[in-house]
Design a protein around this motif. Structure first.
Motif, short mmCIF file in Angstrom:
data_model
loop_
_atom_site.label_atom_id
_atom_site.label_comp_id
_atom_site.label_asym_id
_atom_site.label_seq_id
_atom_site.Cartn_x
_atom_site.Cartn_y
_atom_site.Cartn_z
N ALA A 55 -13.07 -4.61 -8.42
CA ALA A 55 -12.08 -4.27 -7.39
C ALA A 55 -12.75 -3.60 -6.19
O ALA A 55 -12.43 -3.89 -5.03
N SER A 56 -13.71 -2.73 -6.45
CA SER A 56 -14.39 -2.02 -5.37
C SER A 56 -15.17 -3.00 -4.49
O SER A 56 -15.11 -2.94 -3.25
N TYR A 57 -15.87 -3.92 -5.11
CA TYR A 57 -16.63 -4.92 -4.35
C TYR A 57 -15.67 -5.76 -3.49
O TYR A 57 -15.90 -5.98 -2.31
N VAL A 58 -14.59 -6.23 -4.11
CA VAL A 58 -13.65 -7.11 -3.40
C VAL A 58 -13.09 -6.40 -2.17
O VAL A 58 -13.07 -6.95 -1.06
N VAL A 59 -12.63 -5.17 -2.37
CA VAL A 59 -11.92 -4.47 -1.28
C VAL A 59 -12.90 -3.88 -0.27
O VAL A 59 -12.80 -4.14 0.94
N HIS A 60 -13.84 -3.08 -0.74
CA HIS A 60 -14.63 -2.27 0.20
C HIS A 60 -15.82 -3.01 0.79
O HIS A 60 -16.24 -2.68 1.91
N LEU A 61 -16.36 -3.99 0.08
CA LEU A 61 -17.51 -4.71 0.65
C LEU A 61 -17.10 -6.04 1.26
O LEU A 61 -17.54 -6.38 2.35
N TRP A 84 -5.65 2.50 -6.53
CA TRP A 84 -6.48 3.69 -6.76
C TRP A 84 -7.91 3.41 -6.26
O TRP A 84 -8.52 4.22 -5.57
N VAL A 85 -8.43 2.23 -6.58
CA VAL A 85 -9.78 1.86 -6.14
C VAL A 85 -9.81 1.73 -4.61
O VAL A 85 -10.75 2.19 -3.94
N ALA A 86 -8.77 1.10 -4.06
CA ALA A 86 -8.74 0.85 -2.61
C ALA A 86 -8.59 2.14 -1.80
O ALA A 86 -8.95 2.20 -0.63
N SER A 119 0.85 -1.20 0.00
CA SER A 119 0.00 0.00 0.00
C SER A 119 0.89 1.25 0.00
O SER A 119 1.80 1.37 0.83
N LEU A 120 0.61 2.17 -0.91
CA LEU A 120 1.45 3.38 -1.00
C LEU A 120 1.21 4.26 0.23
O LEU A 120 2.11 4.94 0.70
N TYR A 169 -12.93 4.20 -4.28
CA TYR A 169 -13.88 4.20 -5.41
C TYR A 169 -15.06 3.30 -5.03
O TYR A 169 -14.87 2.13 -4.69
N LEU A 170 -16.26 3.87 -5.06
CA LEU A 170 -17.47 3.12 -4.71
C LEU A 170 -18.46 3.20 -5.87
O LEU A 170 -18.43 4.17 -6.64
#
Ligand SMILES: Cc1cc2nc3c(=O)[nH]c(=O)nc-3n(C[C@H](O)[C@H](O)[C@H](O)COP(=O)(O)OP(=O)(O)OC[C@H]3O[C@@H](n4cnc5c(N)ncnc54)[C@H](O)[C@@H]3O)c2cc1C
Length: 397
Positions: free
Chosen positions: A148-154, A184-186, A97-98, A194-195
């Motif tokens: 990517a958004s579903y995987v990470v944020h949900l 970027w999404v995360a 993670s940056l 990103y949602l």
């Protein structure tokens, strides 16, 4: 599965890459690129594997009319170079993670759950994306962002687990574009997560993807709260699809053509060194030179590929280097190449540091990147286009 993407056969040839460039319609691209059936170029497998460079692609598009430097297509091309610029500065750092995202890294699982891998989450937009990925090796940008958004944020899976999985299945898998897009999404490479919601999917995707009455059928405030909570939404029990296997060595049909490095075969000759990221036609200076294709085993152990990608790359390398396709460690391949009188080729950051010792040319760039690491895409773009009005003023080929 709907047949929207069945036409996505990627033929491994520069003629196919040039045909895609000839098909680009910049005005339609700018208007429709967010839609899954929009006028996108589908050039990414050809750009990633060096069938064509960005300067050549833009030159081809400009043959049919000028574009301003801030045209949407030029802007998207710039994202690719921006991610490579960040990779050049951060090196291995792009795989961490940056900076911290919405939650600490430790809040996310390190393994991608089976129902996601099997396209069985019960959320149509996600399951359709996974099926399309496995069936074609290609996903529209919007589908990648939703996934990517579903995987990470949900589901609270670390972006790195998702990025490694997606990379393996894509034909265009590019470590900079892929891993930095996941960041970027995360929100670990950008300043907000990103949602997306069901309404957004309905606007840009065909009916089988629509996801009313699923977890994404809510407003953005609720999605933001979900993203900031460490609790994962439950997985699903949809109909599973088999995940295609990934291979760290070429699958058997291709494997036959690979051999150990053979110094004697290139002794005293001027050779063109080819690899998976340089699949262009030979340049004028290379015409008539024998091609030697090299595969660095360490890279493939770390980053396995789908059979489809092996086929895409392997078929082309077979055409370019019919006699010499070498498989091994850099420590065996490089000394064998030293037997040649001269070696020409184009470097790729995907090859490890050891490969820098060859007299490669650098990948031709469209944009003049700033010397120091640009802190954001917009800073990169303004520095690289300062004083320019027309796309033709970039380094087109
Ligand atoms: C999670 C995620 C993972 C991704 N992984 C990859 C990857 O492994 N390889 C890859 O090439 N791209 C990746 N992208 C970027 C982008 O989705 C693809 O480049 C694009 O969808 C390819 O389709 P296209 O050629 O039709 O794109 P077009 O929209 O026609 O764009 C033309 C070209 O511009 C470049 N480009 C466009 N958008 C982007 C972008 N957002 N970032 C970087 N370059 C861009 C690509 O080279 C692309 O081929 C990823 C994006 C996300 C959100």
């Amino acid at each position: 599965m709907n047949d929207l993407f069945e036409r996505d056969e990627f033929e491994p040839s520069t003629a196919a890459a040039r045909a895609r460039v000839a098909d680009v319609r910049p005005a339609a691209y700018a208007r429709t690129r967010n839609a899954l059936d929009g006028d996108v170029t589908r050039l990414s497998p050809y750009l990633t594997h060096g069938f064509i460079t960005l300067p050549q692609a833009l030159a081809g598009v400009l043959q049919r009319g000028p574009l301003p430097v801030d045209h949407k297509l030029v802007y998207e091309f710039a994202w690719r170079e921006y991610f490579h610029h960040v990779w050049a500065h951060e090196g291995e750092g792009i795989f961490e993670s940056l900076h911290e995202g919405v939650l600490p890294d430790a809040a996310y699982a390190r393994e991608l759950p089976r129902d996601i891998r099997e396209g069985a989450t019960g959320v149509p937009v996600i399951d359709q994306a996974v099926r399309t990925l496995y069936a074609t090796g290609y996903l529209h940008n919007h589908a990648r962002m939703w996934l990517a958004s579903y995987v990470v944020h949900l589901r609270k899976v670390h972006w790195r687990a998702g990025a490694d999985w997606l990379y393996g299945h894509l034909l265009d898998g590019d470590l900079a574009s892929n891993h930095l897009s996941w960041q970027w999404v995360a929100g670990t490479g950008s300043h907000k997560p990103y949602l997306f919601n069901a309404e957004n999917v309905e606007r840009y995707a065909p009916a089988p993807w629509h996801s009313r009455s699923s977890v994404v059928d809510t407003d953005y405030d609720s999605l933001d709260r979900l993203a900031r909570s460490p609790r994962a939404v439950p997985g699903g029990r949809g109909v599973p699809v088999a995940e295609p296997p990934l291979f760290a060595t070429p699958p058997s049909a291709l494997h036959a053509g690979f051999g150990a490095p053979a110094a004697a075969a290139v002794q005293g000759q001027a050779v063109r060194v080819l690899h998976a990221w340089d699949l262009a036609d030979p340049g004028p200076a290379q015409a008539g030179q024998p091609g030697v294709a090299v595969f660095d085993a360490a890279f493939h152990r770390r980053w396995p590929w789908s059979a489809r990608r092996w086929q895409f790359v392997g078929t082309r390398l077979q055409a370019l280097a019919p006699a010499q396709r070498w498989w091994g460690e850099a420590a065996e391949l490089l000394p064998a190449l030293q037997a040649a009188a001269t070696c020409s080729g184009t470097h790729s950051a995907h090859l490890g540091r050891a490969w820098k010792s060859l007299p490669w040319r650098d990948v031709p760039r469209l944009f003049q990147a700033p010397k120091s690491r640009a802190g954001s895409f917009s800073k990169f773009f303004s520095a690289a286009t300062r004083g320019l009005r027309q796309a033709a003023e970039l380094a087109v080929d």
